[in-house]
Design an enzyme around this catalytic site. Structure first.
Site, PDB file in Angstrom:
ATOM      1  N   ASP A  42     -13.680  -3.871  -2.708  1.00  0.00           N
ATOM      2  CA  ASP A  42     -13.490  -3.371  -1.286  1.00  0.00           C
ATOM      3  C   ASP A  42     -15.068  -3.621  -0.648  1.00  0.00           C
ATOM      4  OD1 ASP A  42     -10.845  -2.758  -1.705  1.00  0.00           O
ATOM      5  OD2 ASP A  42     -11.213  -0.679  -1.661  1.00  0.00           O
TER       6      ASP A  42
ATOM      7  N   ASP B 135       0.926  -1.249  -0.168  1.00  0.00           N
ATOM      8  CA  ASP B 135       0.149  -0.159  -0.046  1.00  0.00           C
ATOM      9  C   ASP B 135       0.886   1.031  -0.028  1.00  0.00           C
ATOM     10  OD1 ASP B 135      -2.428  -1.636  -0.059  1.00  0.00           O
ATOM     11  OD2 ASP B 135      -2.325  -1.582   2.216  1.00  0.00           O
TER      12      ASP B 135
END
Length: 278
Positions: free
Chosen positions: A130, A11
């Protein structure tokens, strides 16, 4: 027998690897190039690079960082974050990415999946979902969610009143009203070659993967599903492969901060009968 894949995730924010809980409270976790090279030494099967604030900030993925990472590794490399159209996909593939991960842009314009798959091939188009668990009552209609779609393996209808998840975008900031399982099936029909499924409820918690979510999506589609969000122990990987029926498992915190190496996880899984590439 196809082997299960272990995939570290970078990330990235402002050119640095970061990690938080449910995409907030971010901590620095190192340089992306150095981190990627370390994972290649650990024999990770693939690497995922997510520019986690690109969509929220309305900018493109950091192509220069992608190019530097791709130039230092040989394992398959997936890049996501801030991809808005075919041009962005082309630029990332030209920079060295093997696959691209579409999330917000795909939700906003689903036909982008079809266009990208036709232009570049389904094998390099990953749709990232997500998902966050929602109440039994639909937020959109105020009516019970009711019964879901058929399980491809059993032919039985799944009860979505107890297991229902909503797709969220922009790093988990925006609800969409979309059912995660239904969206996964739609993405597959449009040409996605893989689903990257992240539980927003479990992300960064180290409490384990969301087995119910992973299994629901894995049983709804025929393409590979990568489970993401919540890995904290080696046992969690076993659970998501055996009970969640995932094809691959992605993790960040436990690898970035040295709790386990990729090799540690693979050795454990092999001893428990899960096929992995050592």
């Amino acid at each position: 027998m196809l082997t299960k894949r272990i995939i570290p995730c970078l990330d990235v924010k402002d050119g640095r690897v970061v990690k938080g809980v449910r995409f907030v409270s971010l901590r620095d976790a190192g340089d992306p190039v150095a981190t990627a090279k370390q994972y290649e030494k650990q024999k990770a099967d693939e690497l995922v690079f997510l520019d986690i604030t690109a969509s929220h900030e309305g900018r493109s993925t950091m192509v220069d960082v992608v190019r530097r990472v791709a130039g230092n590794i040989f394992m398959p490399f997936t890049v996501g974050g801030g991809i808005r159209g075919i041009g962005d996909i082309r630029d990332l593939l030209n920079a060295g990415a093997d696959k691209v991960s579409l999330n917000t842009a795909a939700v906003q314009r689903p036909q982008l999946i079809r266009e990208a798959a036709r232009r570049f091939g389904s094998q390099c188009i990953v749709v990232a979902i997500d998902a966050r668990r929602r109440d039994p009552v639909s937020r959109l209609a105020g009516m019970p969610v009711g019964r879901g779609t058929k399980n491809r393996r059993t032919g039985k209808l799944a009860d979505r009143q107890t297991n229902s998840w909503e797709v969220v975008t922009h790093g988990g900031r925006k609800p969409t009203g979309l059912d995660a399982v239904a969206w996964a099936r739609c993405a597959e029909k449009l040409g996605a070659g893989e689903i990257l499924l992240t539980s927003m409820d479990f992300d960064g918690t180290k409490d384990g993967f969301d087995i119910a979510l992973t299994r629901a999506v894995s049983e709804a589609v025929a393409i590979p599903v990568i489970a993401s969000g919540g890995a904290g122990t080696k046992e969690h990987f076993f659970d998501v492969f055996r009970s969640g029926r995932a094809d691959a498992a992605l993790a960040a915190s436990i690898f970035h901060y040295g709790q386990f190496t990729v090799g540690d996880v693979k050795t454990y899984l092999k001893k428990r009968g899960i096929a992995v590439r050592i």
